[in-house]
Each structure stands twice: as C-alpha cells, then as structure tokens.
Design a protein around this motif. Structure first.
Motif, PDB file in Angstrom:
ATOM      1  N   TYR A   1       0.839  -1.205   0.000  1.00 51.73           N
ATOM      2  CA  TYR A   1       0.000   0.000   0.000  1.00 51.73           C
ATOM      3  C   TYR A   1       0.873   1.254   0.000  1.00 51.73           C
ATOM      4  O   TYR A   1       0.599   2.212  -0.745  1.00 51.73           O
ATOM      5  CB  TYR A   1      -0.935   0.004   1.217  1.00 51.73           C
ATOM      6  CG  TYR A   1      -1.550   1.358   1.487  1.00 51.73           C
ATOM      7  CD1 TYR A   1      -2.616   1.831   0.719  1.00 51.73           C
ATOM      8  CD2 TYR A   1      -1.044   2.192   2.493  1.00 51.73           C
ATOM      9  CE1 TYR A   1      -3.164   3.084   0.952  1.00 51.73           C
ATOM     10  CE2 TYR A   1      -1.590   3.436   2.734  1.00 51.73           C
ATOM     11  CZ  TYR A   1      -2.647   3.888   1.958  1.00 51.73           C
ATOM     12  OH  TYR A   1      -3.174   5.137   2.185  1.00 51.73           O
TER      13      TYR A   1
ATOM     14  N   ASN B   1       1.317   4.229  -3.128  1.00 47.36           N
ATOM     15  CA  ASN B   1       0.820   5.578  -2.833  1.00 47.36           C
ATOM     16  C   ASN B   1       1.939   6.568  -2.515  1.00 47.36           C
ATOM     17  O   ASN B   1       1.695   7.581  -1.864  1.00 47.36           O
ATOM     18  CB  ASN B   1      -0.165   5.515  -1.663  1.00 47.36           C
ATOM     19  CG  ASN B   1      -1.480   4.886  -2.055  1.00 47.36           C
ATOM     20  OD1 ASN B   1      -2.362   5.548  -2.611  1.00 47.36           O
ATOM     21  ND2 ASN B   1      -1.603   3.594  -1.793  1.00 47.36           N
TER      22      ASN B   1
ATOM     23  N   ASN C   1       1.053   9.939  -3.461  1.00 49.79           N
ATOM     24  CA  ASN C   1      -0.169  10.455  -2.843  1.00 49.79           C
ATOM     25  C   ASN C   1       0.034  10.606  -1.337  1.00 49.79           C
ATOM     26  O   ASN C   1       1.070  10.237  -0.785  1.00 49.79           O
ATOM     27  CB  ASN C   1      -1.338   9.497  -3.105  1.00 49.79           C
ATOM     28  CG  ASN C   1      -1.488   9.158  -4.569  1.00 49.79           C
ATOM     29  OD1 ASN C   1      -1.556  10.057  -5.406  1.00 49.79           O
ATOM     30  ND2 ASN C   1      -1.535   7.869  -4.895  1.00 49.79           N
ATOM     31  N   GLU C   2      -0.976  11.123  -0.673  1.00 51.01           N
ATOM     32  CA  GLU C   2      -0.949  11.169   0.783  1.00 51.01           C
ATOM     33  C   GLU C   2      -1.148   9.762   1.321  1.00 51.01           C
ATOM     34  O   GLU C   2      -2.043   9.033   0.885  1.00 51.01           O
ATOM     35  CB  GLU C   2      -2.054  12.092   1.306  1.00 51.01           C
ATOM     36  CG  GLU C   2      -2.026  12.275   2.811  1.00 51.01           C
ATOM     37  CD  GLU C   2      -3.057  13.282   3.302  1.00 51.01           C
ATOM     38  OE1 GLU C   2      -3.255  13.363   4.522  1.00 51.01           O
ATOM     39  OE2 GLU C   2      -3.655  13.981   2.450  1.00 51.01           O
ATOM     40  N   ILE C   3      -0.324   9.370   2.266  1.00 56.93           N
ATOM     41  CA  ILE C   3      -0.374   8.016   2.812  1.00 56.93           C
ATOM     42  C   ILE C   3      -1.063   8.044   4.169  1.00 56.93           C
ATOM     43  O   ILE C   3      -0.668   8.783   5.070  1.00 56.93           O
ATOM     44  CB  ILE C   3       1.040   7.419   2.925  1.00 56.93           C
ATOM     45  CG1 ILE C   3       1.624   7.215   1.513  1.00 56.93           C
ATOM     46  CG2 ILE C   3       1.020   6.101   3.690  1.00 56.93           C
ATOM     47  CD1 ILE C   3       3.051   6.718   1.504  1.00 56.93           C
ATOM     48  N   ASP C   4      -2.109   7.238   4.293  1.00 59.18           N
ATOM     49  CA  ASP C   4      -2.925   7.183   5.504  1.00 59.18           C
ATOM     50  C   ASP C   4      -2.367   6.102   6.429  1.00 59.18           C
ATOM     51  O   ASP C   4      -2.391   4.915   6.104  1.00 59.18           O
ATOM     52  CB  ASP C   4      -4.375   6.860   5.115  1.00 59.18           C
ATOM     53  CG  ASP C   4      -5.320   6.887   6.301  1.00 59.18           C
ATOM     54  OD1 ASP C   4      -4.851   6.893   7.457  1.00 59.18           O
ATOM     55  OD2 ASP C   4      -6.544   6.890   6.072  1.00 59.18           O
ATOM     56  N   GLU C   5      -1.869   6.500   7.596  1.00 60.81           N
ATOM     57  CA  GLU C   5      -1.295   5.539   8.530  1.00 60.81           C
ATOM     58  C   GLU C   5      -2.334   4.525   9.011  1.00 60.81           C
ATOM     59  O   GLU C   5      -2.003   3.366   9.279  1.00 60.81           O
ATOM     60  CB  GLU C   5      -0.681   6.262   9.734  1.00 60.81           C
ATOM     61  CG  GLU C   5       0.571   7.060   9.388  1.00 60.81           C
ATOM     62  CD  GLU C   5       1.208   7.698  10.601  1.00 60.81           C
ATOM     63  OE1 GLU C   5       0.564   7.687  11.680  1.00 60.81           O
ATOM     64  OE2 GLU C   5       2.335   8.209  10.493  1.00 60.81           O
ATOM     65  N   TYR C   6      -3.588   4.954   9.118  1.00 63.90           N
ATOM     66  CA  TYR C   6      -4.626   4.029   9.580  1.00 63.90           C
ATOM     67  C   TYR C   6      -4.948   2.987   8.518  1.00 63.90           C
ATOM     68  O   TYR C   6      -5.300   1.851   8.832  1.00 63.90           O
ATOM     69  CB  TYR C   6      -5.877   4.800   9.999  1.00 63.90           C
ATOM     70  CG  TYR C   6      -5.646   5.602  11.257  1.00 63.90           C
ATOM     71  CD1 TYR C   6      -5.734   4.994  12.506  1.00 63.90           C
ATOM     72  CD2 TYR C   6      -5.295   6.950  11.199  1.00 63.90           C
ATOM     73  CE1 TYR C   6      -5.497   5.715  13.671  1.00 63.90           C
ATOM     74  CE2 TYR C   6      -5.045   7.676  12.355  1.00 63.90           C
ATOM     75  CZ  TYR C   6      -5.147   7.051  13.588  1.00 63.90           C
ATOM     76  OH  TYR C   6      -4.890   7.762  14.728  1.00 63.90           O
ATOM     77  N   GLU C   7      -4.793   3.355   7.249  1.00 63.48           N
ATOM     78  CA  GLU C   7      -4.972   2.376   6.179  1.00 63.48           C
ATOM     79  C   GLU C   7      -3.814   1.377   6.174  1.00 63.48           C
ATOM     80  O   GLU C   7      -4.007   0.184   5.917  1.00 63.48           O
ATOM     81  CB  GLU C   7      -5.068   3.083   4.819  1.00 63.48           C
ATOM     82  CG  GLU C   7      -5.259   2.150   3.630  1.00 63.48           C
ATOM     83  CD  GLU C   7      -6.549   1.338   3.687  1.00 63.48           C
ATOM     84  OE1 GLU C   7      -6.630   0.303   2.983  1.00 63.48           O
ATOM     85  OE2 GLU C   7      -7.474   1.723   4.433  1.00 63.48           O
TER      86      GLU C   7
ATOM     87  N   ARG D   1      -4.659  -0.968   8.939  1.00 58.11           N
ATOM     88  CA  ARG D   1      -5.791  -1.835   8.577  1.00 58.11           C
ATOM     89  C   ARG D   1      -5.328  -2.992   7.715  1.00 58.11           C
ATOM     90  O   ARG D   1      -5.732  -4.142   7.922  1.00 58.11           O
ATOM     91  CB  ARG D   1      -6.860  -1.024   7.838  1.00 58.11           C
ATOM     92  CG  ARG D   1      -8.159  -1.785   7.599  1.00 58.11           C
ATOM     93  CD  ARG D   1      -9.107  -0.996   6.731  1.00 58.11           C
ATOM     94  NE  ARG D   1      -8.647  -0.902   5.353  1.00 58.11           N
ATOM     95  CZ  ARG D   1      -8.792  -1.895   4.453  1.00 58.11           C
ATOM     96  NH1 ARG D   1      -9.365  -3.031   4.795  1.00 58.11           N
ATOM     97  NH2 ARG D   1      -8.353  -1.724   3.219  1.00 58.11           N
TER      98      ARG D   1
ATOM     99  N   VAL E   1      -1.721   1.206  14.472  1.00 62.59           N
ATOM    100  CA  VAL E   1      -0.676   2.093  13.940  1.00 62.59           C
ATOM    101  C   VAL E   1       0.551   2.032  14.836  1.00 62.59           C
ATOM    102  O   VAL E   1       1.691   1.943  14.363  1.00 62.59           O
ATOM    103  CB  VAL E   1      -1.194   3.542  13.835  1.00 62.59           C
ATOM    104  CG1 VAL E   1      -0.059   4.498  13.477  1.00 62.59           C
ATOM    105  CG2 VAL E   1      -2.317   3.644  12.807  1.00 62.59           C
TER     106      VAL E   1
ATOM    107  N   GLN F   1       8.046   7.046   8.863  1.00 64.23           N
ATOM    108  CA  GLN F   1       8.111   8.253   8.036  1.00 64.23           C
ATOM    109  C   GLN F   1       9.445   8.375   7.313  1.00 64.23           C
ATOM    110  O   GLN F   1       9.501   8.838   6.173  1.00 64.23           O
ATOM    111  CB  GLN F   1       7.853   9.487   8.910  1.00 64.23           C
ATOM    112  CG  GLN F   1       6.418   9.625   9.368  1.00 64.23           C
ATOM    113  CD  GLN F   1       5.431   9.600   8.200  1.00 64.23           C
ATOM    114  OE1 GLN F   1       5.629  10.268   7.197  1.00 64.23           O
ATOM    115  NE2 GLN F   1       4.377   8.809   8.352  1.00 64.23           N
TER     116      GLN F   1
END
Length: 292
Positions: free
Chosen positions: A13, A17, A20-26, A29, A35, A51
């Motif tokens: 994931y 991405n 793009n902006e990377i969602d830590e919660y995704e 998941r 997290v 990071q």
C-alpha cells in the motif's frame, strides 16, 4: 492470511501511494494491527521510522525520474509531496549528497533504497523466556529526565540521571519500593524509548504506594497486560529483532501505547560511566493486547 502477508500488504500500500498522501490508519488496517504496533515493528526491524522509510522511498523514485526524464525539478518535487523546490532540494541533498541540479549535470551515483519486504528467516532458534502478566494500576516514583537516544551505548540523558544522583538519594528511592515489580525500574515513556529515534521521558524509579516526596517525580501506570521478557544487559541489537521479528509475529499479541519498563539492574550512582564486567539478567516489560 498470515502475519507476514499482512505486513507485506501494508508495505505494498505504501509503495502504491508514494505519489499520494499516505494514511497511517490504512497501513495499519492492511497489516491487521494498530498504527502504534506497526510503527514499532518497522522501527526495530528496519532501524528507521515509518516516516523515514517513506521519505527514503520517495526520494529514491524522485532521483530515478530526474535521471531518466526531462521533467522539471519543481514538478517532481510536487509529485512526491514537497511544497517548494527548496524543501525538495534540501531533502534530496541530505539523502543523495548532491542537489537535483548537480545530479543532472554530473550523473553521480545515488543512494537507492529498495522497497522493504518481510520474510521468514530461520535462525539459530535461541530460546526466549517470557510470561504474560496482568497487572493492576500502580505508580512509580523516581527521578526523570528528557532523553535524546543515540545509536550505541547508554543514552546521555540517562547517564546524566545516574551520575547526578547521590548515594543518599538513591537509598531513599530504594526504601520507597514496597510493591511489585521489585527493584530499580528504568521506565521509558514516549515514541523514542529503547533504540528508536525520537526524544522520550526516562524515569529512574521504583514501584511504590507511598506519597511522592518533593524531590522525586511520580508516574501513574494504568492497569495493563504485559509481556515480560527475560533478557541480559548490556543489550545486544539482535535482541530487539528477536522480540519484534520473531516473538510478536508468532505470539498473537501486539504492542499498545504505554511505558516500557526494564526491571534492573541496580547501578552505581554518582559515576560518569557504568561498567558491567559480566552480563546481568533483567526483565523487560512491554504493554500488549491479545489480537488473535
């Protein structure tokens, strides 16, 4: 789906991405964990923060594009999340040792960081002694300091506490210890505990039900489940990888937010450097929850 597959889904994931902006919660998941736990796993297994890993991957791809295309530097900077060419140039130079413009002129070698992959590694099968402890809330009393960790050796902020504590204060602290865990507690609070990057609060302390004297600080530790692992100090770097690369993936537990506690060893106060002539057995307490 096993633990390794889950972790690699999370890494995929990230890779998909980077532009793009990377969602830590995704990320969490897809890894089927929190997290907090995923960040710990990355940090101890890869020796860098999540990071920092993302930053290195983005700057690796940016460098490849600069080498193999005529796209403007500003366009590549924006593509990989930098709001200005100056910020991109600074980050690029830190990683690669040259600026984007210099790279295009000289075609120098660059630092490429490949995508990480979690793999099963069969090693020597060194046993790890541990137990699961359910403990009610308790308090620790002691001397605290803000610490900036270093790669090897004792952290200076920790040594500062030990060297500045006089024998009478140490004896008074020991006398306050009237509940488990018994002995000197080295408590880390914050993301930087252990060998992770980032500042944290260190408590040179004991567990106690007594009122906290003015000269000491108090830390409340809530009711938690802990994995208590028997280790030896001085710490070997491989022990972190055994805990996070072997024990956690196979245990059905994951780490939760909270202090980590090393029970022991007692130290010699008032000296600049501690000298251990032999290994000393201690316990390392990590707050956990059952996830499967």
């Amino acid at each position: 789906m096993n633990v390794l597959e889950n972790l690699n889904r999370a890494l995929d994931y990230i890779e998909q991405n980077l532009e793009n902006e990377i969602d830590e919660y995704e990320i969490a998941r897809r890894a089927y964990c929190s997290v907090h736990h995923f960040k710990r796993m990355i940090s101890y297994l890869a020796d860098i923060s999540l990071q920092e890993y993302i930053r290195r991957r983005r700057l690796t791809l940016a460098a490849l594009e600069l080498q193999n295309s005529a796209v403007k530097v500003i366009d590549i900077a924006i593509k990989y999340g930098y709001l200005s060419p100056d910020a991109f140039t600074r980050a690029f130079q830190i990683q690669h040792g040259i600026t984007p413009a210099e790279m295009r002129l000289t075609n120098q070698s660059l630092k490429a960081y490949p995508q990480m992959t979690f793999r099963l590694s069969i090693v020597g099968g060194e046993p790890m002694k541990f137990r699961i402890e359910n403990k009610e809330a308790f308090q620790v009393i002691g001397i605290t300091n803000r610490v900036t960790p270093i790669e090897m050796g004792e952290h200076p902020g920790v040594e500062q506490v030990w060297s500045s504590t006089d024998p009478n204060t140490y004896a008074e602290l020991i006398s306050l210890n009237n509940v488990e865990p018994f002995g000197i507690l080295h408590v880390d609070v914050g993301e930087g505990g252990g060998r992770r990057k980032g500042d944290y609060n260190y408590y040179f302390s004991v567990a106690s039900t007594e009122s906290c004297p003015v000269k000491f600080s108090r830390l409340y530790v809530p009711s938690m489940t802990w994995v208590v692992i028997e280790v030896k100090v001085p710490w070997e770097p491989e022990k972190w990888k055994q805990i996070y690369g072997e024990w956690f993936p196979s245990s059905g537990y994951e780490q939760i937010e909270g202090p980590t506690i090393q029970v022991g060893p007692e130290i010699q106060v008032g000296v600049e450097k501690q000298v251990f002539t032999e290994e000393v057995e201690v316990e390392y307490w990590i707050p956990v929850k059952k996830v499967r």
